[in-house]
Design a protein around this motif. Sequence first.
Motif, short mmCIF file in Angstrom:
data_model
loop_
_atom_site.label_atom_id
_atom_site.label_comp_id
_atom_site.label_asym_id
_atom_site.label_seq_id
_atom_site.Cartn_x
_atom_site.Cartn_y
_atom_site.Cartn_z
N TYR A 65 46.56 -14.36 64.07
CA TYR A 65 45.97 -13.56 65.15
C TYR A 65 47.02 -12.67 65.82
O TYR A 65 46.77 -11.49 66.09
N VAL A 66 48.20 -13.22 66.07
CA VAL A 66 49.29 -12.41 66.65
C VAL A 66 49.59 -11.22 65.74
O VAL A 66 49.69 -10.08 66.19
N ALA A 67 49.68 -11.48 64.44
CA ALA A 67 49.95 -10.40 63.47
C ALA A 67 48.84 -9.37 63.48
O ALA A 67 49.09 -8.16 63.47
N ARG A 68 47.60 -9.84 63.54
CA ARG A 68 46.45 -8.91 63.54
C ARG A 68 46.50 -7.99 64.76
O ARG A 68 46.30 -6.78 64.65
N ALA A 173 54.01 -7.20 73.86
CA ALA A 173 53.01 -6.27 73.31
C ALA A 173 51.78 -7.04 72.82
O ALA A 173 50.64 -6.64 73.08
N PHE A 174 52.02 -8.14 72.11
CA PHE A 174 50.89 -8.95 71.65
C PHE A 174 50.06 -9.44 72.83
O PHE A 174 48.84 -9.32 72.85
N HIS A 175 50.74 -10.01 73.83
CA HIS A 175 49.99 -10.59 74.95
C HIS A 175 49.28 -9.52 75.79
O HIS A 175 48.20 -9.78 76.30
N LEU A 176 49.86 -8.35 75.88
CA LEU A 176 49.19 -7.27 76.59
C LEU A 176 47.90 -6.90 75.87
O LEU A 176 46.83 -6.79 76.49
N ALA A 177 47.97 -6.75 74.55
CA ALA A 177 46.77 -6.44 73.77
C ALA A 177 45.76 -7.58 73.85
O ALA A 177 44.55 -7.35 73.99
N ASN A 178 46.24 -8.80 73.78
CA ASN A 178 45.36 -9.96 73.87
C ASN A 178 44.67 -10.03 75.24
O ASN A 178 43.46 -10.24 75.31
N ASN A 179 45.43 -9.83 76.31
CA ASN A 179 44.85 -9.90 77.65
C ASN A 179 43.85 -8.78 77.92
O ASN A 179 42.90 -8.95 78.68
N ALA A 180 44.07 -7.63 77.30
CA ALA A 180 43.20 -6.48 77.53
C ALA A 180 42.13 -6.32 76.46
O ALA A 180 41.33 -5.39 76.53
#
Length: 196
Positions: A65-68, A173-180
């Motif tokens: 999921y992180v990679a995606r 960057a991953f967590h920003l995309a995940n949170n948004a």
Amino acid sequence: AELAHLIGTGQTSFQFSAFSLSIQPDAKDPTRFALTLDQGGLGMPDRDYYLKPEFAAKKQAYEAYVARMLHLVGWRDADVRAKDVVALETGIAEAHWPRVELRDPDKTYNPASVASLTEKAPGFDWTAWLDGAGVTVQQADAVKIIVGEPSAITAQAKLLGSEPLPVLQAWLAFHLANNAASTLSSPFVNASYDFN
């Protein structure tokens, strides 16, 4: 300092914060409020998901999921960075206190000033982090910071201070995309839904 400030903005934005900061009644003096500082920095529910063999499949799914998500934001070397992100979070999980220790009200009550936090948990710019969270050193010292898990906070600060910048950038960057994700386009919404 810039990185710590950015992480601090996670208290009030889609940005990810490596630590949890909240305003709570002081557990030893209910007539006043205190800032509580607790361990954080994990994308999965708790340390067991990273450390226990029975969660290995979930950890592998999390890495995918992180990679995606990193691919979706156009991150360079997304697959490699996903491994780095999960390795970083595994290191953080190793420092985290287990749930049984989190239930002890005496162990989790550790008043600290910003100066003592800087001394006991070096490697991370606490002043810049608090500033990013909208709290001045004077405000923090006036109300008191209650550190929930001192050894975890110290280990996490050291880890963040020594981790290569490209790994930290990919992690944020991953967590920003995940949170948004829920407010972004369909590929982000679908990726988040599929994993969660």
